[in-house]
Design a protein around this motif. Structure first.
Motif, PDB file in Angstrom:
ATOM      1  N   PRO A  42       0.814  -1.218   0.000  1.00 30.28           N
ATOM      2  CA  PRO A  42       0.000   0.000   0.000  1.00 30.28           C
ATOM      3  C   PRO A  42       0.845   1.263   0.000  1.00 30.28           C
ATOM      4  O   PRO A  42       1.888   1.333   0.663  1.00 30.28           O
ATOM      5  CB  PRO A  42      -0.810  -0.120   1.298  1.00 30.28           C
ATOM      6  N   SER A  98       0.237   3.974   1.427  1.00 32.44           N
ATOM      7  CA  SER A  98       0.293   4.576   2.768  1.00 32.44           C
ATOM      8  C   SER A  98       1.495   4.082   3.558  1.00 32.44           C
ATOM      9  O   SER A  98       2.157   4.865   4.263  1.00 32.44           O
ATOM     10  CB  SER A  98      -0.998   4.270   3.535  1.00 32.44           C
ATOM     11  N   ALA A  99       1.829   2.804   3.447  1.00 34.42           N
ATOM     12  CA  ALA A  99       2.974   2.248   4.169  1.00 34.42           C
ATOM     13  C   ALA A  99       4.286   2.783   3.601  1.00 34.42           C
ATOM     14  O   ALA A  99       5.224   3.106   4.347  1.00 34.42           O
ATOM     15  CB  ALA A  99       2.946   0.722   4.104  1.00 34.42           C
ATOM     16  N   ARG A 108       4.714   5.651   1.980  1.00 37.33           N
ATOM     17  CA  ARG A 108       4.847   7.068   2.331  1.00 37.33           C
ATOM     18  C   ARG A 108       5.255   7.244   3.790  1.00 37.33           C
ATOM     19  O   ARG A 108       6.028   8.149   4.124  1.00 37.33           O
ATOM     20  CB  ARG A 108       3.537   7.796   2.034  1.00 37.33           C
ATOM     21  N   TRP A 109       4.707   6.395   4.672  1.00 36.29           N
ATOM     22  CA  TRP A 109       5.122   6.455   6.072  1.00 36.29           C
ATOM     23  C   TRP A 109       6.619   6.197   6.192  1.00 36.29           C
ATOM     24  O   TRP A 109       7.329   6.890   6.928  1.00 36.29           O
ATOM     25  CB  TRP A 109       4.338   5.427   6.885  1.00 36.29           C
ATOM     26  N   SER A 131       8.644   9.191   5.011  1.00 38.16           N
ATOM     27  CA  SER A 131       8.550  10.361   5.890  1.00 38.16           C
ATOM     28  C   SER A 131       9.533  10.297   7.057  1.00 38.16           C
ATOM     29  O   SER A 131       9.724  11.299   7.755  1.00 38.16           O
ATOM     30  CB  SER A 131       7.121  10.510   6.427  1.00 38.16           C
ATOM     31  N   GLU A 171       5.007   0.465  12.528  1.00 43.22           N
ATOM     32  CA  GLU A 171       3.618   0.822  12.272  1.00 43.22           C
ATOM     33  C   GLU A 171       2.964  -0.304  11.476  1.00 43.22           C
ATOM     34  O   GLU A 171       3.649  -1.100  10.824  1.00 43.22           O
ATOM     35  CB  GLU A 171       3.550   2.135  11.488  1.00 43.22           C
ATOM     36  N   PHE A 195      -0.429  -1.300   8.797  1.00 44.32           N
ATOM     37  CA  PHE A 195      -1.369  -0.737   7.826  1.00 44.32           C
ATOM     38  C   PHE A 195      -2.274  -1.849   7.325  1.00 44.32           C
ATOM     39  O   PHE A 195      -1.850  -2.997   7.188  1.00 44.32           O
ATOM     40  CB  PHE A 195      -0.607  -0.131   6.635  1.00 44.32           C
ATOM     41  N   HIS A 234      -4.444  -3.636   4.389  1.00 43.72           N
ATOM     42  CA  HIS A 234      -4.319  -3.799   2.946  1.00 43.72           C
ATOM     43  C   HIS A 234      -5.230  -4.949   2.539  1.00 43.72           C
ATOM     44  O   HIS A 234      -5.771  -5.657   3.406  1.00 43.72           O
ATOM     45  CB  HIS A 234      -2.850  -4.095   2.601  1.00 43.72           C
TER      46      HIS A 234
END
Length: 257
Positions: free
Chosen positions: A35, A37-38, A40-41, A44, A190, A192, A194
């Protein structure tokens, strides 16, 4: 960063680690992606927004594809000849190199982030972290990711109990963090959510790309896949048509000092 566990013997671990090449095409077709989101985390966690990224132990490019789609300049490194050939066939525009985590064919401080999809548990972690530290710029980030079934879903939990636990899930579940290394800050973790769209047939094919199945003797492998087919045919959630396979992504990130 934490301590690494060793859930299987060194001999079996080595056999499983080198089992994927013969199933490269099936791996590319049936393993889930990652994903955004993972990813991008993970990105970051770097001091500056990464531009040049290494996908280490890239396999057939499941994670590489997500990195490319985010507009990053990606170099993929993979030790298995057949997996690397499949990656090059699917992603001909990227730089894809033969290499190991313990011998990365890149210059010092040449990348802003190092991603590892579904493979960090196979590394000889001390030498690998030395090499990752060498190629990472200060302030860059190391991001190992794992895709695993969401065991909070009853049919998924029963499926896993029946058919065995992949090596990486054992590692990720036991690890409080990445192994300690003086060049890296303490790791963060973290999770996430999926999903992967599957049918009973395609989920059995996905199972067939896992190392504990690939490395099994042929009779045992056939029995595992037959048991999987029978189970999926018996459950209303999976017996007919397409369904969502629920996945939890476990991600770690550690910044290069």
């Amino acid at each position: 960063m934490g301590n690494e566990s060793t859930p299987i013997s060194d001999e079996l671990r080595a056999k499983r680690a080198t089992s994927f090449g013969g199933a490269a095409a099936a791996y590319a077709e049936h393993r889930p992606d990652y994903p955004v989101s993972a990813v991008r985390w993970g990105l970051s966690g770097a001091v500056k927004a990464p531009v040049n990224v290494l996908d280490l132990a890239a396999g057939t490019g499941k994670l590489t594809t997500t990195l490319v789609e985010l507009g990053l300049t990606v170099t993929a490194v993979e030790p298995d000849e057949q997996m690397l050939a499949e990656l090059r066939r699917r992603l001909p525009a990227i730089t894809a190199l033969d290499g190991h985590a313990e011998r990365i064919p890149l210059g010092a401080a040449s990348v802003d982030a190092v991603f590892v999809g579904q493979a960090f548990h196979w590394f000889d972690t001390g030498p690998a972290l030395d090499e990752i530290s060498r190629v990472l710029r200060p302030g860059g980030v190391l991001v190992p990711l794992w895709n695993y079934d969401d065991l909070s879903v009853p049919w998924v939990s029963e499926f896993g109990e029946l058919l065995g636990t992949p090596t990486g899930r054992t590692w990720a579940a036991a690890a409080a963090g990445l192994p300690d290394h003086p060049d890296f800050a303490p790791s963060e973790q973290e999770t996430f959510r999926h999903k992967q769209r599957r049918t009973a047939e395609s989920l059995v094919r996905t199972l067939g790309t896992h190392s504990h199945v690939l490395a099994a003797p042929s009779e045992k492998r056939a029995a595992i896949l037959r048991t999987a087919q029978e189970f999926l045919a018996s459950r209303p959630e999976t017996a007919s048509g397409e369904f969502d396979r629920p996945i939890i992504v476990t991600a770690f990130r550690a910044r290069r000092r």
